[in-house]
Design a protein around this motif. Structure first.
Motif, PDB file in Angstrom:
ATOM      1  N   GLU A 111       9.666  -6.253  53.800  1.00  0.00           N
ATOM      2  CA  GLU A 111       9.078  -6.826  55.004  1.00  0.00           C
ATOM      3  C   GLU A 111       8.892  -5.723  56.041  1.00  0.00           C
ATOM      4  OE1 GLU A 111      11.797  -9.805  56.282  1.00  0.00           O
ATOM      5  OE2 GLU A 111      11.112 -11.311  54.837  1.00  0.00           O
ATOM      6  N   GLU A 112       7.726  -5.734  56.679  1.00  0.00           N
ATOM      7  CA  GLU A 112       7.381  -4.643  57.591  1.00  0.00           C
ATOM      8  C   GLU A 112       8.423  -4.454  58.691  1.00  0.00           C
ATOM      9  OE1 GLU A 112       3.896  -3.389  60.798  1.00  0.00           O
ATOM     10  OE2 GLU A 112       3.654  -5.154  59.534  1.00  0.00           O
ATOM     11  N   ASN A 113       8.823  -5.537  59.328  1.00  0.00           N
ATOM     12  CA  ASN A 113       9.754  -5.414  60.453  1.00  0.00           C
ATOM     13  C   ASN A 113      11.090  -4.824  60.028  1.00  0.00           C
ATOM     14  OD1 ASN A 113       8.308  -6.366  62.739  1.00  0.00           O
ATOM     15  ND2 ASN A 113       8.442  -8.442  61.941  1.00  0.00           N
ATOM     16  N   PHE A 114      11.612  -5.290  58.892  1.00  0.00           N
ATOM     17  CA  PHE A 114      12.903  -4.789  58.443  1.00  0.00           C
ATOM     18  C   PHE A 114      12.799  -3.320  58.046  1.00  0.00           C
ATOM     19  CE2 PHE A 114      16.387  -4.458  55.237  1.00  0.00           C
ATOM     20  CZ  PHE A 114      17.428  -4.639  56.130  1.00  0.00           C
ATOM     21  N   LEU A 115      11.704  -2.932  57.422  1.00  0.00           N
ATOM     22  CA  LEU A 115      11.505  -1.549  57.030  1.00  0.00           C
ATOM     23  C   LEU A 115      11.505  -0.623  58.241  1.00  0.00           C
ATOM     24  CD1 LEU A 115      10.943   0.531  54.834  1.00  0.00           C
ATOM     25  CD2 LEU A 115       8.514  -0.027  55.012  1.00  0.00           C
ATOM     26  N   LEU A 116      10.978  -1.105  59.349  1.00  0.00           N
ATOM     27  CA  LEU A 116      10.923  -0.275  60.561  1.00  0.00           C
ATOM     28  C   LEU A 116      12.309   0.168  61.018  1.00  0.00           C
ATOM     29  CD1 LEU A 116       8.212  -2.184  62.640  1.00  0.00           C
ATOM     30  CD2 LEU A 116       8.016   0.129  61.692  1.00  0.00           C
ATOM     31  N   LEU A 117      13.333  -0.608  60.702  1.00  0.00           N
ATOM     32  CA  LEU A 117      14.686  -0.258  61.121  1.00  0.00           C
ATOM     33  C   LEU A 117      15.219   0.951  60.369  1.00  0.00           C
ATOM     34  CD1 LEU A 117      16.234  -3.834  61.396  1.00  0.00           C
ATOM     35  CD2 LEU A 117      15.132  -2.474  63.175  1.00  0.00           C
ATOM     36  N   ILE A 157      14.449  -1.651  69.118  1.00  0.00           N
ATOM     37  CA  ILE A 157      13.733  -0.802  68.170  1.00  0.00           C
ATOM     38  C   ILE A 157      12.436  -1.476  67.734  1.00  0.00           C
ATOM     39  CG2 ILE A 157      13.751   0.106  65.813  1.00  0.00           C
ATOM     40  CD1 ILE A 157      16.617   0.824  66.113  1.00  0.00           C
ATOM     41  N   LEU A 158      12.531  -2.747  67.386  1.00  0.00           N
ATOM     42  CA  LEU A 158      11.363  -3.473  66.898  1.00  0.00           C
ATOM     43  C   LEU A 158      10.349  -3.719  68.016  1.00  0.00           C
ATOM     44  CD1 LEU A 158      13.195  -5.980  64.540  1.00  0.00           C
ATOM     45  CD2 LEU A 158      11.786  -4.029  63.867  1.00  0.00           C
ATOM     46  N   LYS A 159      10.862  -3.924  69.223  1.00  0.00           N
ATOM     47  CA  LYS A 159       9.972  -4.133  70.364  1.00  0.00           C
ATOM     48  C   LYS A 159       9.147  -2.873  70.638  1.00  0.00           C
ATOM     49  CE  LYS A 159      11.893  -6.274  73.738  1.00  0.00           C
ATOM     50  NZ  LYS A 159      12.736  -6.532  74.932  1.00  0.00           N
ATOM     51  N   GLY A 160       9.761  -1.717  70.388  1.00  0.00           N
ATOM     52  CA  GLY A 160       9.068  -0.452  70.645  1.00  0.00           C
ATOM     53  C   GLY A 160       8.115  -0.042  69.545  1.00  0.00           C
ATOM     54  N   ALA A 161       8.109  -0.774  68.430  1.00  0.00           N
ATOM     55  CA  ALA A 161       7.197  -0.459  67.333  1.00  0.00           C
ATOM     56  C   ALA A 161       5.903  -1.232  67.539  1.00  0.00           C
ATOM     57  CB  ALA A 161       7.834  -0.834  65.996  1.00  0.00           C
ATOM     58  N   SER A 162       4.854  -0.535  67.847  1.00  0.00           N
ATOM     59  CA  SER A 162       3.608  -1.174  68.282  1.00  0.00           C
ATOM     60  C   SER A 162       2.997  -2.094  67.224  1.00  0.00           C
ATOM     61  CB  SER A 162       2.590  -0.096  68.680  1.00  0.00           C
ATOM     62  OG  SER A 162       2.343   0.782  67.597  1.00  0.00           O
ATOM     63  N   LYS A 163       3.218  -1.805  65.941  1.00  0.00           N
ATOM     64  CA  LYS A 163       2.572  -2.586  64.891  1.00  0.00           C
ATOM     65  C   LYS A 163       3.467  -3.702  64.359  1.00  0.00           C
ATOM     66  CE  LYS A 163      -0.453   1.139  63.277  1.00  0.00           C
ATOM     67  NZ  LYS A 163      -0.880   1.953  62.115  1.00  0.00           N
ATOM     68  N   SER A 164       4.630  -3.851  64.905  1.00  0.00           N
ATOM     69  CA  SER A 164       5.543  -4.863  64.371  1.00  0.00           C
ATOM     70  C   SER A 164       5.072  -6.267  64.727  1.00  0.00           C
ATOM     71  CB  SER A 164       6.956  -4.651  64.913  1.00  0.00           C
ATOM     72  OG  SER A 164       6.978  -4.862  66.306  1.00  0.00           O
ATOM     73  N   GLN A 165       5.313  -7.179  63.811  1.00  0.00           N
ATOM     74  CA  GLN A 165       4.989  -8.570  64.060  1.00  0.00           C
ATOM     75  C   GLN A 165       6.094  -9.188  64.905  1.00  0.00           C
ATOM     76  OE1 GLN A 165       4.726 -10.111  60.115  1.00  0.00           O
ATOM     77  NE2 GLN A 165       2.972  -8.854  59.551  1.00  0.00           N
ATOM     78  N   GLU A 166       5.843 -10.383  65.397  1.00  0.00           N
ATOM     79  CA  GLU A 166       6.851 -11.045  66.215  1.00  0.00           C
ATOM     80  C   GLU A 166       8.125 -11.273  65.402  1.00  0.00           C
ATOM     81  OE1 GLU A 166       7.557 -15.205  68.711  1.00  0.00           O
ATOM     82  OE2 GLU A 166       5.623 -14.794  67.739  1.00  0.00           O
TER      83      GLU A 166
END
Length: 301
Positions: A111-117, A157-166
């Motif tokens: 999942e994109e959001n989890f990967l961002l972490l 962290i997720l809030k600062g990732a511009s491409k993250s979904q809600e």
């Protein structure tokens, strides 16, 4: 030459259970599924997939994730060794010969959001930045990052990732629980300093360089570089989070697992011996004393 039989279609592998029913590929893993994969292959729970664990993972990965009908069903020892070398060259970012959790996160579909972490394109420059972040999120000053504080950290962290979904509150709770499962090695339900460093990596602990192993190798230029690394505000002294960051790096050379209490005790011991003017800061002269002592201590190691 010996050969190793593997399952061509990957039907009996752990990874095959997570395949999309309509294709031959893995579906995007949730945080919980990723944790299941990690725990399955890190059999001894030491935080790495290595040795026989790595061979087992590779055989299942190549037949489950990359299977395209052309994968061999048997490998000789030499072929398996070549496969391992090519795979590790591509995915073993820190070149330590094993797969850590951050590296696994980069090679599995997630999942994109989890990967961002797990993605830090710009690791922290030094432990000074780390200690500033630590102070920001240890809001109750307990010396630990507890579950609610970790959730706030992950949210930011997720809030600062511009491409993250809600990211919903339920997802945040799942992510927090998963990160605690992964990084809370002593299983006390919170992250101590050494555990948080694995979640929030620093580019390099400069003090591990070979030049600091043997006092004859430490020169004026080396001391200037170290001082500039920690004196982030150019005040002429190392103080506050700068000092805590420096001492954390120094402490990590002696202890693998440490918490805020260890850092406080280490701080008191170092400052008692080296803070000659008792101002609670480290000057360049005092830093020189510390680095020379470090080099002498580690010179024979």
């Amino acid at each position: 030459m010996a050969s190793i039989k593997i399952n061509l279609n990957g039907q009996n592998s752990f990874l095959s259970k997570l395949k999309d029913g309509n294709s031959a590929h893995l579906e995007k893993l949730s945080a919980a599924q990723f944790m299941q994969v990690w725990e399955h292959y890190d059999e001894d729970g030491n935080g790495y997939i290595e040795g026989s664990e790595l061979d087992g993972f590779l055989k299942e990965y190549i037949t489950t994730v990359d299977a395209d009908g052309a994968v061999k069903s048997t490998f000789t020892d030499k072929e398996l060794q070549d496969l391992r070398e090519k795979f590790m060259e591509a995915y073993d970012d820190n070149k330590d010969g094993k797969i850590e959790i951050r590296e696994l996160a980069q090679l599995l579909p997630m999942e994109e959001n989890f990967l961002l972490l797990f993605r830090f394109d710009n690791p922290l420059e030094s432990s000074v930045e780390f200690m500033k972040i630590w102070k920001t999120y240890d809001t109750d000053h307990s010396g630990y990052i507890e579950a609610d504080e970790l959730k706030n950290f992950l949210r930011d962290i997720l809030k600062g990732a511009s491409k993250s979904q809600e990211v919903t509150e339920d997802m945040l709770i799942e992510y927090t629980d998963t990160m605690l499962n992964v990084f809370d090695t002593n299983k006390d339900g919170k992250l101590q300093l050494s555990e948080m460093t694995k979640l929030l990596p620093v580019k390099e602990n400069f003090l591990t360089r070979q030049v600091f192993k043997g006092s004859s190798g430490v020169g004026k230029e080396d001391i200037e570089k170290v001082f500039a690394l920690y004196d982030r505000d150019n005040s002429g002294t190392i103080e506050n989070e700068e000092l805590h960051g420096f001492l954390k790096d120094l402490l990590s050379l002696a202890k693998k697992d440490y918490d805020s209490k260890d850092l406080k005790e280490f701080h008191d011991a170092i400052m008692k011996g080296c803070d000659s003017n008792k101002d609670g800061k480290i000057s360049k002269k005092e830093l020189t004393m510390i680095l020379m002592a470090l080099a002498e201590q580690t010179g024979g190691q």
